[in-house]
Design a protein around this motif. Sequence first.
Motif, mmCIF file in Angstrom:
data_model
loop_
_atom_site.group_PDB
_atom_site.id
_atom_site.type_symbol
_atom_site.label_atom_id
_atom_site.label_comp_id
_atom_site.label_asym_id
_atom_site.label_seq_id
_atom_site.Cartn_x
_atom_site.Cartn_y
_atom_site.Cartn_z
ATOM 1 N N UNK A 1 41.594 44.184 41.742
ATOM 2 C CA UNK A 1 42.309 42.788 40.899
ATOM 3 C C UNK A 1 41.980 41.691 41.723
ATOM 4 N N UNK A 2 41.605 41.464 42.888
ATOM 5 C CA UNK A 2 40.834 40.258 43.558
ATOM 6 C C UNK A 2 39.634 40.054 42.866
ATOM 7 N N UNK A 3 38.806 41.098 42.708
ATOM 8 C CA UNK A 3 37.357 41.025 42.276
ATOM 9 C C UNK A 3 37.459 40.460 40.793
ATOM 10 N N UNK A 4 38.521 40.878 40.047
ATOM 11 C CA UNK A 4 38.719 40.583 38.857
ATOM 12 C C UNK A 4 39.125 39.080 38.628
ATOM 13 N N UNK A 5 39.919 38.688 39.546
ATOM 14 C CA UNK A 5 40.475 37.291 39.424
ATOM 15 C C UNK A 5 39.440 36.380 40.077
ATOM 16 N N UNK A 6 38.738 36.714 40.882
ATOM 17 C CA UNK A 6 37.413 35.718 41.097
ATOM 18 C C UNK A 6 36.559 35.370 40.116
ATOM 19 N N UNK A 7 36.024 36.659 39.334
ATOM 20 C CA UNK A 7 35.270 36.714 38.301
ATOM 21 C C UNK A 7 35.896 35.930 37.165
ATOM 22 N N UNK A 8 37.051 35.846 37.104
ATOM 23 C CA UNK A 8 37.896 35.332 35.939
ATOM 24 C C UNK A 8 37.719 33.655 36.078
ATOM 25 N N UNK A 9 37.995 33.316 37.580
ATOM 26 C CA UNK A 9 37.949 32.071 37.707
ATOM 27 C C UNK A 9 36.628 31.490 37.669
ATOM 28 N N UNK A 10 35.577 32.352 37.870
ATOM 29 C CA UNK A 10 33.965 31.780 38.223
ATOM 30 C C UNK A 10 33.566 31.888 36.534
ATOM 31 N N UNK A 11 33.911 32.696 35.756
ATOM 32 C CA UNK A 11 33.166 32.813 34.542
ATOM 33 C C UNK A 11 34.141 32.261 33.216
ATOM 34 N N UNK A 12 35.458 32.100 33.687
ATOM 35 C CA UNK A 12 36.219 31.723 32.342
ATOM 36 C C UNK A 12 36.980 32.899 31.736
ATOM 37 N N UNK A 13 36.628 34.121 32.116
ATOM 38 C CA UNK A 13 37.318 34.977 31.118
ATOM 39 C C UNK A 13 38.831 35.180 31.703
#
Length: 204
Positions: A98-110
């Motif tokens: 969940x953390x990795x997903x949130x970080x990726x979301x914040x950096x990619x806009x997904x």
Amino acid sequence: MTDNVEVKRSYTVPILFLIMMVMLTLIIIFYSKYLLTDQARKTDQGQALTQRYNFALLFAERLHDGADGLLNAKTEAERIRSVRMLGEAEVAAGEAAALFGEATSRSSGQSSEEAGKPFFSTISSLMGSEGRLATIGEREGSLNAEETEVLIQARDAAAEMQEALGEFRPLTGEAGYRSMATKNEWVASAVKAGEALQRSFSAK
């Protein structure tokens, strides 16, 4: 007649002023309430992120130590201890994903949901009931070549995750939690850790 008009005018200004003051007071009250509610929301969100970051650290640590322990176990006690560490890694794995997903979301806009899917899938294929680490260490005898390979991959990927996550120290306290929620100082480290996991296992 003129006197009546002047009297009405003399009352109009104070009444309008009073109405304006009441409206201003209400606006201040509602805005203050909004700020407090928003502050509480950010505090809760940041606290959840801090907890997930700590779970990700635990996941990487237990995955590394469990895999390394199994690779080097000389006794039954060492093997059992290493298997228990992998079990603890599995408990923390969902929060790490969940953390990795949130970080990726914040950096990619997904969206967080979309960004998190690959990490949950990878961890499931690795740590789930049918995952590659699921039965390693349960049978007697030496590790076979396939088991050795996946343990080495897990240990090395976990070491990369530990190094990446160690670049940021999770914040605590209400101010720290709000910073976790509103700032992205932790994102780069979490993204790097997630990439290390995906690089090692997503295509395996």
